[in-house]
Design a protein around this motif. Structure first.
Motif, PDB file in Angstrom:
ATOM      1  N   ILE A  57       0.688  -1.210   0.080  1.00  0.00           N
ATOM      2  CA  ILE A  57       0.129  -0.030  -0.027  1.00  0.00           C
ATOM      3  C   ILE A  57       0.927   1.369   0.036  1.00  0.00           C
ATOM      4  O   ILE A  57       0.647   2.172  -0.846  1.00  0.00           O
ATOM      5  N   GLU A  58       1.845   1.088   0.818  1.00  0.00           N
ATOM      6  CA  GLU A  58       2.780   2.445   0.869  1.00  0.00           C
ATOM      7  C   GLU A  58       3.625   2.593  -0.555  1.00  0.00           C
ATOM      8  O   GLU A  58       3.431   3.840  -0.922  1.00  0.00           O
ATOM      9  N   HIS A  59       3.841   1.606  -1.187  1.00  0.00           N
ATOM     10  CA  HIS A  59       4.657   1.665  -2.592  1.00  0.00           C
ATOM     11  C   HIS A  59       3.589   2.126  -3.610  1.00  0.00           C
ATOM     12  O   HIS A  59       3.889   3.044  -4.447  1.00  0.00           O
ATOM     13  N   LEU A  60       2.044   1.748  -3.426  1.00  0.00           N
ATOM     14  CA  LEU A  60       1.238   2.343  -4.156  1.00  0.00           C
ATOM     15  C   LEU A  60       0.951   3.875  -4.078  1.00  0.00           C
ATOM     16  O   LEU A  60       0.585   4.726  -4.878  1.00  0.00           O
ATOM     17  N   LEU A  61       0.908   4.415  -2.573  1.00  0.00           N
ATOM     18  CA  LEU A  61       0.549   5.493  -2.506  1.00  0.00           C
ATOM     19  C   LEU A  61       1.731   6.721  -2.456  1.00  0.00           C
ATOM     20  O   LEU A  61       1.563   7.950  -2.284  1.00  0.00           O
ATOM     21  N   ALA A  62       2.947   6.051  -2.547  1.00  0.00           N
ATOM     22  CA  ALA A  62       4.240   7.092  -2.598  1.00  0.00           C
ATOM     23  C   ALA A  62       4.202   7.842  -3.971  1.00  0.00           C
ATOM     24  O   ALA A  62       3.822   7.440  -4.945  1.00  0.00           O
ATOM     25  N   PRO A  63       4.862   9.077  -3.664  1.00  0.00           N
ATOM     26  CA  PRO A  63       4.760  10.016  -4.909  1.00  0.00           C
ATOM     27  C   PRO A  63       5.804   9.371  -5.689  1.00  0.00           C
ATOM     28  O   PRO A  63       6.753   8.844  -5.518  1.00  0.00           O
ATOM     29  N   ALA A  64       5.359   9.738  -7.059  1.00  0.00           N
ATOM     30  CA  ALA A  64       6.392   9.318  -8.118  1.00  0.00           C
ATOM     31  C   ALA A  64       7.459   9.942  -8.016  1.00  0.00           C
ATOM     32  O   ALA A  64       7.734  11.119  -7.721  1.00  0.00           O
ATOM     33  N   ALA A  65       8.528   9.096  -8.541  1.00  0.00           N
ATOM     34  CA  ALA A  65      10.146   9.572  -8.628  1.00  0.00           C
ATOM     35  C   ALA A  65      10.131  10.765  -9.771  1.00  0.00           C
ATOM     36  O   ALA A  65       9.439  10.720 -10.794  1.00  0.00           O
TER      37      ALA A  65
END
Length: 75
Positions: A57-65
């Motif tokens: 979930i954290e990976h999906l909600l993290a801002p894009a690089a």
């Protein structure tokens, strides 16, 4: 005047209507449960479950690089 079924003497005693109705209703409910279970196993169970781990979930909600174009100063 009597009916032929009463003259033969082989007629079974009449079954209570409520007992027959209860058996039919129980059969219908069981048949529906079996049918819905079969539909679930065929249509829904084969699909993969979504990954609900906190890390996913954290990976999906993290801002894009930042993209390479933005880091070079191009809009």
């Amino acid at each position: 005047m009597s009916t032929p079924s009463t003259q033969s003497g082989h007629r079974a005693p009449p079954r209570p209507a409520l007992r027959r109705l209860a058996r039919e209703l129980i059969f219908i409910v069981i048949a529906k449960i079996v049918l819905l279970t079969l539909i679930w196993w065929v249509a829904i169970a084969p699909h993969p479950r979504p990954d609900t781990r906190p890390a996913a979930i954290e990976h999906l909600l993290a801002p894009a690089a930042p993209s390479s174009a933005a880091s070079q100063g191009h809009p």
